[in-house]
Design an enzyme around this catalytic site. Structure first.
Site, PDB file in Angstrom:
ATOM      1  N   ARG A 103       0.838  -1.214   0.000  1.00  0.00           N
ATOM      2  CA  ARG A 103       0.000   0.000   0.000  1.00  0.00           C
ATOM      3  C   ARG A 103       0.865   1.252   0.000  1.00  0.00           C
ATOM      4  O   ARG A 103       0.578   2.235  -0.675  1.00  0.00           O
ATOM      5  CB  ARG A 103      -0.954  -0.032   1.201  1.00  0.00           C
ATOM      6  CG  ARG A 103      -2.110   0.959   1.116  1.00  0.00           C
ATOM      7  CD  ARG A 103      -1.790   2.312   1.723  1.00  0.00           C
ATOM      8  NE  ARG A 103      -1.243   2.138   3.045  1.00  0.00           N
ATOM      9  CZ  ARG A 103      -0.246   2.872   3.540  1.00  0.00           C
ATOM     10  NH1 ARG A 103       0.308   3.840   2.855  1.00  0.00           N
ATOM     11  NH2 ARG A 103       0.230   2.625   4.747  1.00  0.00           N
ATOM     12  N   GLY A 143      10.336  13.412  -1.382  1.00  0.00           N
ATOM     13  CA  GLY A 143      11.356  13.730  -0.398  1.00  0.00           C
ATOM     14  C   GLY A 143      11.023  14.983   0.397  1.00  0.00           C
ATOM     15  O   GLY A 143      11.317  16.100  -0.035  1.00  0.00           O
ATOM     16  N   LEU A 144      10.415  14.757   1.564  1.00  0.00           N
ATOM     17  CA  LEU A 144      10.131  15.884   2.459  1.00  0.00           C
ATOM     18  C   LEU A 144      10.980  15.765   3.730  1.00  0.00           C
ATOM     19  O   LEU A 144      11.700  16.689   4.104  1.00  0.00           O
ATOM     20  CB  LEU A 144       8.627  15.901   2.807  1.00  0.00           C
ATOM     21  CG  LEU A 144       8.178  17.019   3.755  1.00  0.00           C
ATOM     22  CD1 LEU A 144       8.391  18.398   3.139  1.00  0.00           C
ATOM     23  CD2 LEU A 144       6.689  16.851   4.130  1.00  0.00           C
ATOM     24  N   TRP A 175      14.543   8.579   5.109  1.00  0.00           N
ATOM     25  CA  TRP A 175      13.322   7.783   5.277  1.00  0.00           C
ATOM     26  C   TRP A 175      12.407   7.954   4.065  1.00  0.00           C
ATOM     27  O   TRP A 175      11.204   8.127   4.232  1.00  0.00           O
ATOM     28  CB  TRP A 175      12.560   8.166   6.555  1.00  0.00           C
ATOM     29  CG  TRP A 175      13.328   7.903   7.807  1.00  0.00           C
ATOM     30  CD1 TRP A 175      13.767   8.834   8.693  1.00  0.00           C
ATOM     31  CD2 TRP A 175      13.741   6.632   8.309  1.00  0.00           C
ATOM     32  NE1 TRP A 175      14.441   8.228   9.720  1.00  0.00           N
ATOM     33  CE2 TRP A 175      14.432   6.870   9.512  1.00  0.00           C
ATOM     34  CE3 TRP A 175      13.601   5.318   7.861  1.00  0.00           C
ATOM     35  CZ2 TRP A 175      14.984   5.853  10.259  1.00  0.00           C
ATOM     36  CZ3 TRP A 175      14.150   4.294   8.614  1.00  0.00           C
ATOM     37  CH2 TRP A 175      14.832   4.572   9.804  1.00  0.00           C
ATOM     38  N   ALA A 256      -2.331  11.188   1.036  1.00  0.00           N
ATOM     39  CA  ALA A 256      -1.750   9.896   1.437  1.00  0.00           C
ATOM     40  C   ALA A 256      -2.332   9.431   2.770  1.00  0.00           C
ATOM     41  O   ALA A 256      -2.579   8.237   2.971  1.00  0.00           O
ATOM     42  CB  ALA A 256      -0.238  10.008   1.512  1.00  0.00           C
ATOM     43  N   ARG A 257      -2.559  10.379   3.678  1.00  0.00           N
ATOM     44  CA  ARG A 257      -3.126  10.007   4.980  1.00  0.00           C
ATOM     45  C   ARG A 257      -4.521   9.416   4.804  1.00  0.00           C
ATOM     46  O   ARG A 257      -4.909   8.490   5.522  1.00  0.00           O
ATOM     47  CB  ARG A 257      -3.183  11.240   5.896  1.00  0.00           C
ATOM     48  CG  ARG A 257      -1.810  11.700   6.356  1.00  0.00           C
ATOM     49  CD  ARG A 257      -1.854  13.072   7.005  1.00  0.00           C
ATOM     50  NE  ARG A 257      -0.525  13.506   7.421  1.00  0.00           N
ATOM     51  CZ  ARG A 257      -0.243  14.734   7.846  1.00  0.00           C
ATOM     52  NH1 ARG A 257      -1.200  15.666   7.895  1.00  0.00           N
ATOM     53  NH2 ARG A 257       0.972  15.057   8.203  1.00  0.00           N
ATOM     54  N   GLU A 377       3.829   9.761   7.943  1.00  0.00           N
ATOM     55  CA  GLU A 377       2.689  10.617   7.573  1.00  0.00           C
ATOM     56  C   GLU A 377       2.146  11.349   8.800  1.00  0.00           C
ATOM     57  O   GLU A 377       0.941  11.608   8.897  1.00  0.00           O
ATOM     58  CB  GLU A 377       1.577   9.794   6.916  1.00  0.00           C
ATOM     59  CG  GLU A 377       1.915   9.333   5.517  1.00  0.00           C
ATOM     60  CD  GLU A 377       1.860  10.445   4.504  1.00  0.00           C
ATOM     61  OE1 GLU A 377       1.498  11.581   4.896  1.00  0.00           O
ATOM     62  OE2 GLU A 377       2.200  10.192   3.342  1.00  0.00           O
ATOM     63  N   PHE A 397       2.196  22.865  19.469  1.00  0.00           N
ATOM     64  CA  PHE A 397       3.374  22.170  18.918  1.00  0.00           C
ATOM     65  C   PHE A 397       4.626  22.543  19.699  1.00  0.00           C
ATOM     66  O   PHE A 397       4.779  23.669  20.142  1.00  0.00           O
ATOM     67  CB  PHE A 397       3.560  22.531  17.436  1.00  0.00           C
ATOM     68  CG  PHE A 397       2.513  21.891  16.563  1.00  0.00           C
ATOM     69  CD1 PHE A 397       2.598  20.547  16.254  1.00  0.00           C
ATOM     70  CD2 PHE A 397       1.432  22.618  16.094  1.00  0.00           C
ATOM     71  CE1 PHE A 397       1.617  19.950  15.467  1.00  0.00           C
ATOM     72  CE2 PHE A 397       0.459  22.026  15.315  1.00  0.00           C
ATOM     73  CZ  PHE A 397       0.539  20.687  14.998  1.00  0.00           C
TER      74      PHE A 397
END
Ligand code: TGC
Ligand code: FAD
Length: 397
Positions: A103, A143-144, A175, A256-257, A377, A397
């Site tokens: 997936r 690539g983030l 990653w 994507a989430r 994600e 945050f």
């Protein structure tokens, strides 16, 4: 009184306890069936072996392209088939029933790399890349994340600068799913004014290199990499012209989430079906363990989590379909479903006893994969803070 149930009856009950499938359209039913057949035949029998080998089975890519799982919700003009968010979700569910790495491959290709080009690219970029990516002929990565910037991508160190008719990009990404098997990388970098920009970087460009991360104890069937950009020079036509600011990559993450919300259902389903069947045949103290109250409690806890996941995903899909989806809603569902699936995976592993630690069974593989899904994600904590800010209007945050 004993009510003996067949394996098929147990599976049917678990997978659709509230008969949610009675709400499906014919298209939803057909697509789910098609992907399931593929995964049952070509993935599940080999998944444990691929996972142990630590390699993505690239031979599956053309068939996955043929099945239309890469960017299926994009318009036909760009190689998609314009399917609804619910159909798209069911595709992700069925792929992750096989393995989260499968997936993930589809998510990164479709929801991250293709979506970035679709949403922020020029018409020429869309036509050059998207149809070939939909067929799986061009592989993309996104690539983030960097070695020192994951949860807080706004602090990225990768930089781009204009130099004549080109941009020069320098930095490192870590990653990155599909990184060392990709043909193109979507790279996010800050410009001289500090604004985040996106680029399509062909991976054969001088100064670009990718190395596999080989020490993973999770997502072993997925290719995960470090990317190095050492003064990589790309033409100005390789910048995504409509991407300016951190909101651009973050909007791709929302896509994507959404897929993860559905995918995790597949992994949880596979774990629960496997251990419930096992419980009916595994004998301890002279009886199948399914007759033990503590085992039943465990199974019911798993079933309840699975059902919550399914109901949440479906309503999220309906919101998406009606154009009302907010990213905070996706965050809540990603946070819930990834964690719930992980808990189901851990309980299933436990119920299988010693066999539960072997990749002869699916539970340990799903469980280990879901540790990643709970983290990537956006981690559980980060989604807590996104939703908290959405509800209370205060950033923590
Ligand atoms: P913040 O001020 O919150 O946001 C900056 C601008 O972006 C907008 N925005 C979003 N837009 C769409 N979708 C989202 N999910 C969005 N989140 C934020 C926001 O409205 C704002 O717009 P504007 O117009 O006001 O400028 O920025 P911040 O720096 O405070 O961000 C904090 C935070 C935590 C929300 C964000 O950075 C975050 O989500 N962190 C987690 C990072 C993450 O998820 N990385 C994933 C990397 S890719 C990956 O893991 C692939 S795994 C493979 C697979 O999918 O299978
Ligand atoms: P950190 O940000 O360092 O976080 C460490 C811990 O601190 C976490 O528990 C976190 O929740 C916690 N934390 C951080 N900030 C706060 C806070 N404010 N309050 C409370 N707790 C906090 N990225 C990509 O760009 N593309 C990919 O294709 C991709 N694929 C991946 C594949 C795999 C197998 C993995 C493991 C990761 C992948 N990622 C990818 C990266 C992933 O998105 C990041 O790992 C994730 O966002 C977390 O970032 P980090 O690892 O730097 O952790």
């Amino acid at each position: 009184m004993a009510m003996k149930m067949t394996e098929a009856e147990i599976t049917e009950k678990i997978e659709d306890f509230f008969q949610v499938s009675s709400l499906w359209t014919d298209e939803e039913r057909d697509v789910q069936h098609m992907i399931r057949q593929f995964v049952d035949e070509h993935v599940k029998p080999y998944a444990g072996q691929w996972w142990q080998q630590g390699e993505f089975p690239r031979e599956l890519i053309p068939e996955l392209g043929h099945l239309g799982v890469f960017g299926p919700n994009l318009p036909e003009a760009y190689g998609g088939s314009g399917v609804s968010p619910l159909v798209y979700g069911l595709m992700m569910q069925e792929l992750e029933r096989g393995d989260s790495g499968l997936r993930s491959f589809a998510s990164v290709q479709g929801a991250l790399a293709m979506y970035a080009i679709y949403r922020y690219g020029s018409e020429e970029q869309r036509r050059t890349y998207l149809p070939a990516m939909a067929r799986g002929e061009i592989i993309g990565c996104f690539g983030l994340t960097e070695p020192d910037a994951g949860s807080d991508p706004g602090s990225m160190l990768t930089r781009c600068r204009e130099d004549g008719d080109a941009y020069v990009i320098s930095g490192a990404k870590r990653w990155i799913t599909n990184g060392h098997i990709a043909d193109v990388a979507i790279v996010w970098a800050k410009d001289e004014a500090g604004a985040v920009r996106g680029f399509i970087v062909p991976t054969e460009t001088q100064g670009f290199s990718a190395r596999p991360i080989k020490t993973k104890a999770s997502m072993r069937m997925s290719a995960t990499s470090e990317l190095y950009l050492d003064d990589v020079r790309v033409g100005k036509d390789m910048r995504l012209p409509h991407a300016e600011g951190l909101g651009a990559p973050l909007s791709c993450l929302t896509q994507a989430r959404y897929g993860i919300v559905w995918g995790t259902i597949g992994a949880a389903m596979d774990c629960l079906v496997e251990c419930a069947r096992y419980a009916t045949t595994r004998i301890a103290f002279g009886q199948p363990i399914a007759t033990k109250q503590l085992v039943q409690e465990r199974v019911v806890d798993m079933q309840t989590r699975l059902l919550n996941m399914q109901l949440m995903a479906r309503q999220l899909g309906i919101l998406y379909q009606s154009g009302q989806l907010a990213y905070t809603q996706v965050s809540l569902a990603k946070r819930h479903n990834a964690r719930a699936a992980l808990e189901v995976g851990r309980m299933a592993r436990e119920l299988l006893g010693g066999n539960g630690i072997s990749t002869d069974y699916a539970a340990i593989r799903h469980m280990a994969n879901l540790e990643t899904v709970d983290t990537y994600e956006g981690t559980y904590e980060i989604h807590t803070l996104i939703v908290g800010r959405g509800i209370l209007g205060q950033s923590a945050f």
